[in-house]
Design an enzyme around this catalytic site. Structure first.
Site, PDB file in Angstrom:
ATOM      1  N   ASP A   1       5.185   9.931  -2.026  1.00  0.00           N
ATOM      2  CA  ASP A   1       4.894   8.679  -1.327  1.00  0.00           C
ATOM      3  C   ASP A   1       3.451   8.766  -0.839  1.00  0.00           C
ATOM      4  OD1 ASP A   1       4.602   6.606   0.527  1.00  0.00           O
ATOM      5  OD2 ASP A   1       6.717   6.680   1.116  1.00  0.00           O
TER       6      ASP A   1
ATOM      7  N   TYR B   1       8.800   9.357   6.298  1.00  0.00           N
ATOM      8  CA  TYR B   1       9.021   8.050   6.926  1.00  0.00           C
ATOM      9  C   TYR B   1      10.510   7.946   7.290  1.00  0.00           C
ATOM     10  CZ  TYR B   1       8.770   2.936   7.297  1.00  0.00           C
ATOM     11  OH  TYR B   1       8.819   1.638   7.728  1.00  0.00           O
TER      12      TYR B   1
ATOM     13  N   LYS C   1       1.597  -1.985   3.586  1.00  0.00           N
ATOM     14  CA  LYS C   1       0.696  -1.332   4.539  1.00  0.00           C
ATOM     15  C   LYS C   1      -0.761  -1.539   4.118  1.00  0.00           C
ATOM     16  CE  LYS C   1       4.417   0.140   6.620  1.00  0.00           C
ATOM     17  NZ  LYS C   1       5.074   1.415   6.274  1.00  0.00           N
TER      18      LYS C   1
ATOM     19  N   ARG D   1     -12.896  -8.827 -14.191  1.00  0.00           N
ATOM     20  CA  ARG D   1     -12.737  -8.619 -15.627  1.00  0.00           C
ATOM     21  C   ARG D   1     -11.515  -9.319 -16.199  1.00  0.00           C
ATOM     22  NH1 ARG D   1     -13.074  -2.572 -17.206  1.00  0.00           N
ATOM     23  NH2 ARG D   1     -11.533  -2.597 -15.603  1.00  0.00           N
TER      24      ARG D   1
HETATM   25  C1  LIG Z   1       6.234   1.556   5.461  1.00  0.00           C
HETATM   26  C2  LIG Z   1       6.498   2.706   4.632  1.00  0.00           C
HETATM   27  C3  LIG Z   1       7.523   2.663   3.680  1.00  0.00           C
HETATM   28  C4  LIG Z   1       8.417   1.443   3.501  1.00  0.00           C
HETATM   29  O1  LIG Z   1       7.708   0.329   3.115  1.00  0.00           O
HETATM   30  P1  LIG Z   1       8.241  -1.182   3.280  1.00  0.00           P
HETATM   31  O2  LIG Z   1       7.289  -1.942   2.410  1.00  0.00           O
HETATM   32  O3  LIG Z   1       8.132  -1.513   4.730  1.00  0.00           O
HETATM   33  O4  LIG Z   1       9.643  -1.211   2.790  1.00  0.00           O
HETATM   34  C5  LIG Z   1       7.730   3.772   2.880  1.00  0.00           C
HETATM   35  N1  LIG Z   1       6.983   4.881   3.025  1.00  0.00           N
HETATM   36  C6  LIG Z   1       5.979   4.964   3.945  1.00  0.00           C
HETATM   37  C7  LIG Z   1       5.200   6.211   4.050  1.00  0.00           C
HETATM   38  C8  LIG Z   1       5.707   3.884   4.778  1.00  0.00           C
HETATM   39  O5  LIG Z   1       4.728   3.981   5.682  1.00  0.00           O
END
Ligand SMILES: *Cc1c(COP(=O)(O)O)cnc(C)c1O
Length: 194
Positions: free
Chosen positions: A131, A58, A156, A8
């Site tokens: 998060d 984390y 990730k 889009r």
């Molecule tokens: C990997 C991760 C982060 C940090 O991310 P980066 O992009 O490596 O700085 C933060 N929180 C969680 C839950 C993660 O798995």
């Protein structure tokens, strides 16, 4: 949703993330840790320098709270996210400026009741930062459950190809505008090539 948005209006990570998390303000940044950092800065700058956080976050997030924010005078209390009574008691006792949890914790995979923790945080007037990296918006959309801010490491699952570093902060548009000002000042902008 990614393919749909791309069709889009071209590939725009802000719009894609907005759609995925449910239509709020979005900020892209240079890494997941930058997203954590900016969200905490924005929450704490004009609030009590106290945090109630999940006890199985984390590792770098726990470390940031203890060694960076801790050294700057921010007090963090870590509580079992699965023990809601203990969590509620800690929030009532410490009256934090921010509450931080992971919807699905990395690496121990503890799953917390985001809606209940959002209600506890709201009652105490503390913004809830979730998060959502491990869950991804495909499994859970914390803003819809009452979170104030959602953060992601785009490094990730979101990027998915092990070839890019990035992060996102999502929340109400006014809050994201405030975080943008911090980002302009302290850095951590997403590289356009990323
Ligand atoms: C990997 C991760 C982060 C940090 O991310 P980066 O992009 O490596 O700085 C933060 N929180 C969680 C839950 C993660 O798995």
């Amino acid at each position: 949703v990614g393919a749909h948005a791309r069709e889009r209006r071209g590939i725009n990570p802000f719009m894609v993330m907005n759609e995925l998390e449910g239509g709020h303000g979005t900020l892209a940044c240079s890494s997941g840790m930058m997203a954590v950092h900016l969200a905490l800065l924005a929450a704490l700058v004009d609030r009590p320098k106290r945090v109630v956080a999940g006890n199985v976050l984390y590792g770098a997030t726990t470390h940031m709270l203890m060694t960076v924010f801790g050294a700057l005078g921010v007090e963090t209390h870590f509580v079992d996210v699965c023990d809601l009574a203990a969590f509620e008691a800690a929030v009532a006792e410490h009256k934090p400026g921010a509450v931080v949890v992971e919807s699905v914790s990395n690496p121990l995979l503890r799953v917390c009741a985001v809606d209940k923790i959002a209600a506890i945080s709201r009652h105490a007037g503390a913004p809830l930062i979730v998060d959502n990296t491990f869950a991804t918006p495909m499994l859970l959309r914390p803003l819809e459950l009452g979170a104030s801010m959602v953060i992601h490491s785009a490094t990730k699952y979101l990027a998915g190809h092990n070839d890019v570093l990035g992060g996102f902060v999502l929340g109400a548009a006014a809050l994201v505008d405030k975080i943008k000002l911090f980002q302009k000042t302290v850095g951590g902008v997403l590289d356009p090539h990323a």
